[in-house]
Design a protein around this motif. Structure first.
Motif, PDB file in Angstrom:
ATOM      1  N   MET A   1     -13.527   2.864 -13.358  1.00  0.00           N
ATOM      2  CA  MET A   1     -12.943   4.140 -13.021  1.00  0.00           C
ATOM      3  C   MET A   1     -13.120   5.072 -14.218  1.00  0.00           C
ATOM      4  O   MET A   1     -12.723   4.760 -15.326  1.00  0.00           O
ATOM      5  N   ASN A   2     -13.712   6.199 -13.968  1.00  0.00           N
ATOM      6  CA  ASN A   2     -13.990   7.182 -15.013  1.00  0.00           C
ATOM      7  C   ASN A   2     -12.853   8.206 -15.062  1.00  0.00           C
ATOM      8  O   ASN A   2     -12.846   9.177 -14.315  1.00  0.00           O
ATOM      9  N   VAL A   3     -11.883   7.987 -15.940  1.00  0.00           N
ATOM     10  CA  VAL A   3     -10.717   8.860 -16.063  1.00  0.00           C
ATOM     11  C   VAL A   3     -10.910   9.785 -17.252  1.00  0.00           C
ATOM     12  O   VAL A   3     -11.325   9.350 -18.327  1.00  0.00           O
ATOM     13  N   LEU A  18     -10.240  12.395 -12.229  1.00  0.00           N
ATOM     14  CA  LEU A  18     -11.054  11.237 -11.907  1.00  0.00           C
ATOM     15  C   LEU A  18     -11.907  11.575 -10.699  1.00  0.00           C
ATOM     16  O   LEU A  18     -11.593  12.488  -9.939  1.00  0.00           O
ATOM     17  N   ASP A  22     -12.780   7.519  -6.648  1.00  0.00           N
ATOM     18  CA  ASP A  22     -11.736   6.738  -7.324  1.00  0.00           C
ATOM     19  C   ASP A  22     -10.352   7.161  -6.836  1.00  0.00           C
ATOM     20  O   ASP A  22      -9.473   6.321  -6.621  1.00  0.00           O
ATOM     21  N   TRP A  23     -10.154   8.467  -6.680  1.00  0.00           N
ATOM     22  CA  TRP A  23      -8.867   8.971  -6.204  1.00  0.00           C
ATOM     23  C   TRP A  23      -8.575   8.439  -4.792  1.00  0.00           C
ATOM     24  O   TRP A  23      -7.443   8.040  -4.484  1.00  0.00           O
ATOM     25  N   GLU A  25      -9.536   5.676  -3.520  1.00  0.00           N
ATOM     26  CA  GLU A  25      -9.170   4.270  -3.667  1.00  0.00           C
ATOM     27  C   GLU A  25      -7.725   4.137  -4.145  1.00  0.00           C
ATOM     28  O   GLU A  25      -6.979   3.280  -3.668  1.00  0.00           O
ATOM     29  N   VAL A  26      -7.318   4.998  -5.070  1.00  0.00           N
ATOM     30  CA  VAL A  26      -5.931   4.995  -5.543  1.00  0.00           C
ATOM     31  C   VAL A  26      -4.992   5.302  -4.373  1.00  0.00           C
ATOM     32  O   VAL A  26      -3.971   4.631  -4.184  1.00  0.00           O
TER      33      VAL A  26
END
Length: 66
Positions: A1-3, A18, A22-23, A25-26
């Protein structure tokens, strides 16, 4: 995850960025967690009803409350 963290001029972190994938998925995991927590709460309420610590709600009462 690229935060990535966003900070203000004083160096205080004010936001997080992000990638959309990824968001999503969160969000999916959070929804699953909330569903699981709701199920656990339901089981705990059933235990309380079985032990006489909580009054059961009839279907009619439930539907009338909607």
């Amino acid at each position: 995850m690229n935060v990535q963290f966003v900070s203000n001029s004083k160096g205080k972190i004010t936001a997080v960025q992000l990638p959309l994938k990824d968001w999503q998925e969160v969000e999916r995991k959070l929804e699953a967690f909330e569903i699981a927590a709701s199920i656990r709460t339901g089981f705990e309420e059933m235990k309380q009803i079985e032990n006489g610590k909580l009054k059961a709600t009839t279907l009619d009462d439930f539907l009338n409350g909607l």
